[in-house]
Scaffold this motif. Structure first.
Motif, PDB file in Angstrom:
ATOM      1  N   TYR A 177       0.831  -1.205   0.000  1.00  0.00           N
ATOM      2  CA  TYR A 177       0.000   0.000   0.000  1.00  0.00           C
ATOM      3  C   TYR A 177       0.868   1.258   0.000  1.00  0.00           C
ATOM      4  O   TYR A 177       0.568   2.233  -0.710  1.00  0.00           O
ATOM      5  N   SER A 178       1.942   1.225   0.794  1.00  0.00           N
ATOM      6  CA  SER A 178       2.835   2.392   0.859  1.00  0.00           C
ATOM      7  C   SER A 178       3.441   2.661  -0.515  1.00  0.00           C
ATOM      8  O   SER A 178       3.582   3.817  -0.931  1.00  0.00           O
ATOM      9  N   GLY A 213       6.292   7.073   1.762  1.00  0.00           N
ATOM     10  CA  GLY A 213       7.680   6.916   1.305  1.00  0.00           C
ATOM     11  C   GLY A 213       8.620   6.767   2.493  1.00  0.00           C
ATOM     12  O   GLY A 213       9.524   5.918   2.492  1.00  0.00           O
ATOM     13  N   LEU A 214       8.376   7.585   3.532  1.00  0.00           N
ATOM     14  CA  LEU A 214       9.204   7.490   4.743  1.00  0.00           C
ATOM     15  C   LEU A 214       8.975   6.143   5.439  1.00  0.00           C
ATOM     16  O   LEU A 214       9.921   5.525   5.938  1.00  0.00           O
ATOM     17  N   ALA A 215       7.705   5.688   5.447  1.00  0.00           N
ATOM     18  CA  ALA A 215       7.409   4.383   6.057  1.00  0.00           C
ATOM     19  C   ALA A 215       8.128   3.264   5.302  1.00  0.00           C
ATOM     20  O   ALA A 215       8.622   2.314   5.911  1.00  0.00           O
ATOM     21  N   LEU A 216       8.217   3.400   3.976  1.00  0.00           N
ATOM     22  CA  LEU A 216       8.922   2.383   3.181  1.00  0.00           C
ATOM     23  C   LEU A 216      10.413   2.341   3.535  1.00  0.00           C
ATOM     24  O   LEU A 216      11.004   1.257   3.609  1.00  0.00           O
ATOM     25  N   PRO A 243       6.759   0.667  14.443  1.00  0.00           N
ATOM     26  CA  PRO A 243       5.303   0.750  14.665  1.00  0.00           C
ATOM     27  C   PRO A 243       4.602   1.756  13.769  1.00  0.00           C
ATOM     28  O   PRO A 243       3.489   1.511  13.315  1.00  0.00           O
ATOM     29  N   ILE A 244       5.255   2.899  13.495  1.00  0.00           N
ATOM     30  CA  ILE A 244       4.615   3.904  12.635  1.00  0.00           C
ATOM     31  C   ILE A 244       4.419   3.333  11.228  1.00  0.00           C
ATOM     32  O   ILE A 244       3.358   3.502  10.614  1.00  0.00           O
ATOM     33  N   ALA A 245       5.454   2.621  10.736  1.00  0.00           N
ATOM     34  CA  ALA A 245       5.372   2.040   9.392  1.00  0.00           C
ATOM     35  C   ALA A 245       4.345   0.909   9.371  1.00  0.00           C
ATOM     36  O   ALA A 245       3.569   0.773   8.421  1.00  0.00           O
ATOM     37  N   LEU A 246       4.341   0.097  10.429  1.00  0.00           N
ATOM     38  CA  LEU A 246       3.353  -0.989  10.534  1.00  0.00           C
ATOM     39  C   LEU A 246       1.941  -0.393  10.586  1.00  0.00           C
ATOM     40  O   LEU A 246       0.996  -0.905   9.971  1.00  0.00           O
ATOM     41  N   GLY A 247       1.834   0.720  11.315  1.00  0.00           N
ATOM     42  CA  GLY A 247       0.537   1.384  11.448  1.00  0.00           C
ATOM     43  C   GLY A 247      -0.004   1.869  10.115  1.00  0.00           C
ATOM     44  O   GLY A 247      -1.225   1.903   9.913  1.00  0.00           O
ATOM     45  N   ALA A 248       0.900   2.230   9.190  1.00  0.00           N
ATOM     46  CA  ALA A 248       0.467   2.709   7.876  1.00  0.00           C
ATOM     47  C   ALA A 248      -0.363   1.639   7.170  1.00  0.00           C
ATOM     48  O   ALA A 248      -1.423   1.930   6.608  1.00  0.00           O
TER      49      ALA A 248
END
Lengths: 284, 272
Positions: free
Chosen positions: A25-26, A256-259, B120-125
């Protein structure tokens, strides 16, 4: 193809699905196909914006620096506890208990306590004032919200030490004593045995746990939000800020930052499994 | 001169240095708890006082009917629900993974480790979108779901270790004697795993109890948990209630550790 995959691996995939879904999704969101302000056609504007923004790499680099520093301090201290206090003597047991006692303390509590102690009007500053070393809070070196991340590093190291100490102590008890006995019989001093036999074996066994704590420190949001500076921002805090940004395009950048964060975590997971597979048999 | 083989192993450092190391450990371990206690009872603690000018229990008395009390109840309920769900899923997953050998075992372990290692923030996405699709975003159920994901990862790894070390001989013996799958699980597997199940429940509870980022991202503030309340108080400079909340966060965690140690002492799994 799925027929060749053993059923337990499919179960493991199911457990990992939310993460894999998050990655997919990201990726779509950062290409503008999914999420707020999505369109039918992919464009690389958000991706380009994230990858070329200096803030992104400063935040990533700063979070890596903090995670590396805190983990290095905690791993060294955990190794020292295991090496210095290995026997069943009361003092050694007491020292081991002290090192592992804060194990269940949440990151949030560790960070809040660090704020109470290390801020410019915190307990440390008051003690220094009582000793006549500083006159006012402004004279206290900034340890909180500073670019050096001293308070954050110390809080994370304090939080990580008990977990690594538990692992190191268990490993120390399991290291083959015959190797140490052989070295001592051949005339090696206790320090030489510790440096050349025990520590290398301990370190190899400890490494997977070190990787795990590194990745926890890298992703810790609550510690960073309480102790990290605004510039450079910690990656989890920057990601959260982007998620909450009123501008839809900037929200897309959050993915993008989460990736990037997930990429670091994936590398850490791979390293964790490789080191476990390679070195796991060296300690029993 | 003492023969080398008889030199005590612990004498890597001399006594004064060992004493200093123990003192440093004692200070770093005990001091934060003392500060939180003083902060929570301190009536007024102005600069440059090293100690509070007086003590009061007002912040503690306000817990029962205040936001901290309500948040603690929410967190406790969420933690129990997360622990039960995580153990129910992770127990069969861990047992199944323990049967794998070679490269597949490492692939499966890495997959299960992903929700644990993912920031956790990335997992939360990802979880935010899943909960939106399920229609449970910004609800208590959505927050519970988001807490359950990393908890299942942790606890699956725990059960993978448990089943790897204990083998399946007892189950096979029960099956050979004619027990059904249901009877094998209820009369052999689960009774023999009472201690690891207790540990797993405690760990999963703590994962939920201390969760901040997932609660924020997926819950969007809909459910006020104790960590969120403490975070808000600390950021607002409300040091006294923040310290009370921080101590409330520690209490079940310490109790869980004590329970784990009690169980581990029987198996020598942790240092005493």
């Amino acid at each position: 193809m799925l027929r060749r995959v053993p059923f337990p691996v499919l179960l493991a995939m199911l457990v990992a699905t939310p993460v894999l879904f998050g990655v997919a999704y990201s990726a779509l969101a950062v290409l503008g196909i999914a999420g707020a302000g999505a369109s039918a056609v992919a464009d690389s504007d958000r991706l380009f914006s994230v990858l070329t923004d200096r803030t992104t790499w400063r935040a990533t680099g700063w979070s890596l620096y903090v995670a590396f520093s805190s983990t290095a301090i905690a791993a060294t201290a955990a190794g020292a506890v295991a090496l210095l206090f290995p026997t069943h003597k009361r003092s050694d047991r007491f020292a081991r208990s002290l090192a592992t006692l804060p194990l269940p303390v949440p990151h949030l509590v560790a960070a809040a306590t660090a704020l109470f102690v290390l801020s410019q009007s915190g307990l440390l500053a008051r003690v220094l004032h009582a000793l006549g070393l500083i006159d006012a809070p402004a004279n206290m070196p900034a340890l909180v919200y500073d670019a050096g991340g001293i308070a954050l590093i110390l809080a994370l190291a304090w939080k990580e030490l008990p977990f690594l100490a538990v692992v190191a102590i268990a490993l120390r008890a399991g290291i083959a004593r015959d190797l140490e006995d052989a070295a001592r019989t051949l005339g090696a001093s206790p320090r030489t045995v510790a440096r050349t036999v025990t520590w290398p074996l301990l370190w190899r066994g400890l490494f997977p746990a070190v990787i795990a704590t590194f990745v926890f420190a890298f992703g810790s949001f609550e510690s960073a939000v309480l102790l990290a500076p605004i510039d450079p921002a910690a990656l989890p805090v920057l990601t959260m800020e982007r998620f909450a940004d009123p501008l839809l395009a900037r929200r897309g950048e959050a993915y993008g930052l989460a990736l990037i964060a997930l990429g670091v975590a994936a590398v850490a997971v791979a390293a964790h499994e490789v080191t476990r597979a390679r070195w796991g048999s060296l300690v029993r | 001169m003492m023969p080398p083989a008889l030199v005590p192993q612990s004498r890597v450092l001399t006594s004064p240095w060992r004493a200093m190391a123990i003192a440093a450990l004692a200070i770093s371990t005990v001091l934060p708890f003392v500060i939180l206690l003083l902060q929570s009872f301190g009536e007024s603690w102005r600069w440059p006082d090293v100690l509070p000018s007086g003590l009061t229990g007002s912040a503690w008395r306000a817990v029962a009917g205040g936001s901290l009390g309500r948040a603690a109840v929410n967190s406790a309920a969420l933690g129990v629900a997360t622990a039960v769900a995580a153990v129910c899923v992770a127990l069969p997953v861990g047992r199944s993974l323990a049967q794998l050998q070679g490269a597949w075992r490492h692939v499966a372990a890495a997959l299960v480790f992903l929700p644990v290692a993912a920031p956790p923030i990335a997992l939360g996405a990802g979880l935010q979108i899943v909960t939106l699709w399920l229609g449970i975003a910004s609800t208590s159920v959505g927050v519970w779901f988001s807490h359950t994901v990393p908890a299942i990862g942790y606890v699956s790894l725990l059960f993978l270790g448990v089943f790897t070390s204990r083998g399946t001989e007892a189950e096979e013996a029960a099956r050979t004697l004619g027990a059904s799958t249901w009877h094998t699980w209820t009369m052999v597997v689960i009774p023999s795993l009472r201690a690891p199940i207790t540990e797993a429940l405690a760990i999963a509870f703590l994962i939920s109890w201390t969760q901040v980022a997932l609660t924020l991202v997926v819950g969007g503030g809909a459910l006020r948990t104790l960590p969120l309340e403490v975070l808000t108080l600390v950021r607002a400079g409300q040091d006294r209630p923040a310290a009370v909340g921080a101590l409330l966060l520690i209490v079940p965690a310490i109790a869980a550790l004590a329970a784990l140690r009690l169980g581990a002492r029987r198996t020598d799994a942790l240092p005493t």
